[in-house]
Design a protein around this motif. Structure first.
Motif, short mmCIF file in Angstrom:
data_model
loop_
_atom_site.label_atom_id
_atom_site.label_comp_id
_atom_site.label_asym_id
_atom_site.label_seq_id
_atom_site.Cartn_x
_atom_site.Cartn_y
_atom_site.Cartn_z
N VAL A 100 0.85 -1.19 0.00
CA VAL A 100 0.00 0.00 0.00
C VAL A 100 0.89 1.24 0.00
CG1 VAL A 100 -1.74 1.33 1.27
CG2 VAL A 100 -1.86 -1.18 1.22
N SER A 101 0.69 2.13 -0.97
CA SER A 101 1.47 3.36 -1.06
C SER A 101 0.56 4.56 -0.87
CB SER A 101 2.18 3.46 -2.41
OG SER A 101 3.09 2.38 -2.60
N LEU A 102 1.05 5.55 -0.14
CA LEU A 102 0.31 6.78 0.16
C LEU A 102 1.19 7.95 -0.25
CD1 LEU A 102 -0.56 5.36 3.60
CD2 LEU A 102 -2.33 5.90 1.93
N ILE A 103 0.72 8.76 -1.21
CA ILE A 103 1.61 9.69 -1.89
C ILE A 103 1.16 11.14 -1.78
CG2 ILE A 103 2.65 10.27 -4.12
CD1 ILE A 103 3.49 7.56 -2.96
N ASN A 104 2.10 12.00 -1.43
CA ASN A 104 1.97 13.45 -1.59
C ASN A 104 3.37 13.99 -1.81
OD1 ASN A 104 1.24 16.11 -1.67
ND2 ASN A 104 0.64 16.27 0.47
N MET A 105 3.71 14.22 -3.07
CA MET A 105 5.08 14.60 -3.41
C MET A 105 5.09 15.42 -4.70
SD MET A 105 6.37 10.86 -4.84
CE MET A 105 8.04 11.43 -5.15
N PRO A 106 6.05 16.32 -4.85
CA PRO A 106 6.13 17.11 -6.07
C PRO A 106 6.76 16.35 -7.23
CG PRO A 106 7.90 17.72 -4.61
CD PRO A 106 7.05 16.74 -3.85
N GLY A 107 7.40 15.24 -6.94
CA GLY A 107 8.16 14.48 -7.92
C GLY A 107 9.46 14.04 -7.28
N GLY A 149 8.77 10.23 -10.68
CA GLY A 149 8.97 10.04 -9.25
C GLY A 149 7.74 9.49 -8.55
N ALA A 150 6.56 9.94 -8.97
CA ALA A 150 5.32 9.41 -8.41
C ALA A 150 4.91 8.11 -9.10
CB ALA A 150 4.20 10.43 -8.56
N LEU A 151 5.22 8.00 -10.40
CA LEU A 151 4.85 6.80 -11.14
C LEU A 151 5.51 5.56 -10.56
CD1 LEU A 151 3.28 5.62 -13.51
CD2 LEU A 151 5.26 6.11 -14.98
N GLY A 152 6.68 5.72 -9.96
CA GLY A 152 7.33 4.59 -9.33
C GLY A 152 6.45 3.88 -8.33
N PHE A 153 5.57 4.62 -7.67
CA PHE A 153 4.66 4.04 -6.68
C PHE A 153 3.29 3.72 -7.27
CE2 PHE A 153 7.70 6.72 -4.48
CZ PHE A 153 8.12 5.91 -3.43
N ALA A 154 3.00 4.27 -8.44
CA ALA A 154 1.64 4.21 -8.99
C ALA A 154 1.43 3.08 -9.99
CB ALA A 154 1.29 5.54 -9.65
N ALA A 165 -6.86 15.95 -5.37
CA ALA A 165 -5.47 15.56 -5.60
C ALA A 165 -5.11 15.67 -7.09
CB ALA A 165 -5.23 14.15 -5.09
N LEU A 166 -3.80 15.64 -7.36
CA LEU A 166 -3.30 15.74 -8.73
C LEU A 166 -2.28 14.64 -8.99
CD1 LEU A 166 -2.57 19.60 -8.92
CD2 LEU A 166 -4.63 18.42 -9.71
N PHE A 167 -2.30 14.10 -10.21
CA PHE A 167 -1.35 13.08 -10.65
C PHE A 167 -1.02 13.37 -12.10
CE2 PHE A 167 -1.00 8.34 -11.96
CZ PHE A 167 0.38 8.40 -11.95
N ASN A 168 0.24 13.70 -12.37
CA ASN A 168 0.57 14.12 -13.74
C ASN A 168 2.05 13.94 -14.03
OD1 ASN A 168 -0.25 15.30 -16.27
ND2 ASN A 168 0.79 17.17 -15.65
N VAL A 169 2.40 14.09 -15.30
CA VAL A 169 3.78 13.95 -15.74
C VAL A 169 4.67 15.05 -15.19
CG1 VAL A 169 3.43 15.28 -17.87
CG2 VAL A 169 5.21 13.51 -17.78
N ALA A 170 4.09 16.17 -14.81
CA ALA A 170 4.86 17.28 -14.25
C ALA A 170 3.93 18.13 -13.39
CB ALA A 170 5.48 18.13 -15.36
#
Length: 257
Positions: A100-107, A149-154, A165-170
């Motif tokens: 289980v991954s929980l994410i809040n990061m700029p990249g 950086g986020a895709l590694g967990f996604a 929330a936001l999830f994007n290439v940049a």
């Protein structure tokens, strides 16, 4: 700053460590990659839920005040963070524990130091490992999640997002900069499918949760348990194939009209 970003980056935003403490009453932390050291932005380890489910958890957090945000690099993971996460994922595979991954990061951190120590390879290794997991994995975006950086967990069987929330290439700022001022930060958010609603409509996100839900932590824990119960019926090959199909379906919707 766009009002949506102010809310996402607020000091009182729900955090991965808060959810992990509630999810796993007992937990063994994994600290460091045994080579370069420890990344303070990552909370990683193994534990058991109140219902007896053994889990591996990965949480990325920005920090909630100036001091913690400095120590956590604003949530931008460094090479030790990704390598520590990879070690946890490999142990989860070995011992048959869902992730289980929980994410809040700029990249990911893009400093010369991270690049020198192989940041891109560390991210690629994590993406490959999560994609080939024969155990269930799911991710919840609590705030922002940008770039590889986020895709590694996604690379997950189930993706959930809070509704703002936001999830994007940049990041929105990066998108606006790439377009050389043709779009504002607010416009950039609407230009690409980075919001929870947009991504759910395209089949990438499986569940959207209101950030104003009463007892949000309890709600998220219940959703995690429900999703893992559903995925527990799948064998390893089916889990791997489902992840690939999820992202392939999203690619098939590109370009955006």
């Amino acid at each position: 700053m766009d009002e949506r970003l102010k809310r996402l980056r607020a000091a009182d935003r729900i955090s991965a460590p808060t959810i992990i403490r509630a999810l796993l009453p007992t937990m063994v932390r994994q600290r460091g990659d045994r080579l370069l050291g420890q990344d303070a932005a990552l909370t990683a380890g193994f534990g058991q839920t109140a219902t007896g489910q053994r889990l591996a958890v990965l949480g990325v957090d920005r920090g909630n005040d100036l001091a913690s945000r400095r120590s956590k690099n604003g949530g931008a993971l460094t090479v030790p963070g990704y390598r520590t996460a990879l070690r946890v994922v490999q142990h989860a595979q070995k011992f048959g524990m869902p992730v289980v991954s929980l994410i809040n990061m700029p990249g990911a951190d893009a400093s010369p130091v991270s690049e020198r120590f192989g940041q891109s390879q560390a991210i690629a290794d994590l993406i490959a490992a999560t994609g080939q997991l024969p155990v269930p994995n799911l991710v919840i975006f609590l705030g922002e999640g940008h770039s590889g950086g986020a895709l590694g967990f996604a690379n997950a069987n189930r993706i959930m997002m809070l509704d703002d929330a936001l999830f994007n290439v940049a990041s929105p700022e990066a998108v606006a900069a790439i377009l050389h001022g043709q779009q504002t930060v607010s416009d950039a958010i609407d230009l690409l499918p980075m919001t929870a609603t947009d991504l759910a409509e395209r089949g990438l996100v499986d569940q959207v949760v209101s950030h104003e839900t009463p007892k949000l932590v309890d709600t998220l824990i219940s959703l995690i348990e429900t999703q893992l119960q559903d995925l527990s019926q799948w064998d390893g090959l089916a889990l791997i194939a489902q992840r690939e199909a999820k992202f392939q379906h999203f690619l098939d919707t590109w370009p955006i009209n």
